[in-house]
Motif scaffolding. Structure first.
Motif, short mmCIF file in Angstrom:
data_model
loop_
_atom_site.label_atom_id
_atom_site.label_comp_id
_atom_site.label_asym_id
_atom_site.label_seq_id
_atom_site.Cartn_x
_atom_site.Cartn_y
_atom_site.Cartn_z
N GLU A 12 35.70 6.46 32.53
CA GLU A 12 35.61 5.28 31.69
C GLU A 12 37.01 4.73 31.42
O GLU A 12 37.98 5.47 31.34
CB GLU A 12 34.95 5.62 30.35
N SER B 150 33.49 8.82 37.89
CA SER B 150 32.82 7.95 36.91
C SER B 150 33.62 7.90 35.62
O SER B 150 33.07 8.00 34.52
CB SER B 150 31.40 8.47 36.65
N ILE C 114 34.06 2.84 35.19
CA ILE C 114 32.70 2.33 34.96
C ILE C 114 32.62 1.33 33.80
O ILE C 114 31.71 0.51 33.76
CB ILE C 114 31.70 3.48 34.74
N ASN C 115 33.52 1.38 32.85
CA ASN C 115 33.52 0.37 31.80
C ASN C 115 34.86 0.38 31.10
O ASN C 115 35.68 1.28 31.30
CB ASN C 115 32.38 0.59 30.79
N GLY C 116 35.09 -0.63 30.29
CA GLY C 116 36.37 -0.72 29.59
C GLY C 116 37.40 -1.48 30.41
O GLY C 116 37.62 -1.19 31.58
N LYS D 142 38.57 -2.77 36.79
CA LYS D 142 38.39 -3.70 35.67
C LYS D 142 39.72 -4.05 35.02
O LYS D 142 39.88 -4.03 33.80
CB LYS D 142 37.41 -3.12 34.66
#
Length: 321
Positions: free
Chosen positions: A256, A254, A278-280, A302
């Motif tokens: 980031e 998980s 999970i983000n970014g 991402k």
């Protein structure tokens, strides 16, 4: 005639002298003590094998002497992959009369129970391989006693609990395998003391929390497999300083984003697998200098950038994208 007789007598006496000398040397060689296994280590190993329902092979346990046969020769134990369990010994102690057990292999044998306490009596171990069994419970803290250990494999066992900080005492370790176990909690910072490590595998083992900052000291690391755990926080930027890395697997956590740009320094990488950020948002520039890559997997990372910014023709070794 007399001189011939004298020469004959001399030859006769010389022959007897040579025979006496040869007999003396044979007797001395027979009287010389054969190397014996350290009795404390022999008792410990016999107890361990008995508890696991296993027996020493006659190929390395001749007439009850553990350090004999293939266990005491100078060849690499990988030449005897079919002998399991197996040990190797160093019999050069006390003027070649005492043997210490230096390697123990018990793999794929479905042994059950906790890691036995008697193991700590094998104080000269440099290689311990208990791969793919059914060992349960925690790794005992006495593991820190094996300060000569170079190779430790405990992977594919349902071991559990916290990883003991005493592992950080094994400063001669070159390879540590604790994959596919059932540990909990975070990795201890003390693992950063293992500065000689070249291989570190702890994928699918239940670890959580942030990645230890002390891992920045593992500058000799070539293989790092940390996939399928519950790590959180950022993928550490210090990975970019570990320029000997050849293989990284960080998927299934998980972490980031973004993926740190410092990874572009890892020009020796042949395999890079990062996934499940999970983000970014991450630009793709961090792969720009990785001309040695044969495997590149960036699943669910991402990534957002212009593919034209990367010269893909440089990846002449790439086989899997």
């Amino acid at each position: 005639m007399r001189s011939c007789s004298i020469r004959g007598v001399i030859r006769h006496h010389l022959a007897w002298l040579v025979l006496i000398l040869c007999s003396w040397r044979v007797a001395a060689a027979q009287d010389q003590q054969a190397p014996k296994t350290d009795p404390v280590e022999a008792a410990a190993l016999n107890t361990i094998l008995g508890r696991w329902g296993k027996k020493a092979s006659p190929e390395w346990n001749i007439s009850g002497e553990l350090c004999s046969g293939f266990a005491a020769d100078k060849t690499d134990w990988d030449n005897y992959r079919d002998i399991n369990p197996f040990i190797k010994c160093d019999c050069t102690f006390n003027n070649n009369t005492l043997c210490h057990i230096t390697r123990l292999r018990v793999t794929y044998l479905d042994v059950v129970g906790q890691i036995p306490a008697e193991l700590q009596n094998l104080t000269h171990l440099v290689d311990l391989n208990l791969f793919r069994n059914y060992l349960t419970g925690p790794i005992p803290s006495f593991i820190g006693k094996f300060t000569s250990m170079q190779y430790l494999s405990l992977s594919f066992n349902p071991l559990s609990g916290l990883l003991p900080k005493e592992l950080g005492n094994l400063t001669n370790l070159l390879s540590l395998g604790i994959s596919s176990d059932n540990f909990t909690g975070s990795l201890p910072e003390e693992l950063g003391n293992l500065t000689k490590l070249q291989q570190l595998y702890f994928d699918s083992s239940g670890f959580s929390g942030p990645f230890p900052s002390s891992f920045s000291k593992l500058q000799n690391l070539k293989f790092l497999s940390a996939s399928d755990n519950v790590f959180k926080g950022k993928i550490p930027a210090y990975l970019g300083t570990m320029t000997n890395l050849e293989d990284i697997a960080f998927h299934g956590n998980s972490f980031e984003g973004p993926v740190p740009e410092s990874l572009s320094n890892l020009t020796k990488l042949t395999r890079l697998w990062i996934g499940d950020i999970i983000n970014g948002v991450s630009p793709l520039a961090f792969i720009s200098n990785m001309a040695s890559l044969s495997t590149l997997i960036l699943r669910n990372c991402k990534i957002s950038s212009d593919l034209g910014a990367v010269e893909f023709s440089m990846f002449k070794q790439l086989k899997l994208l």
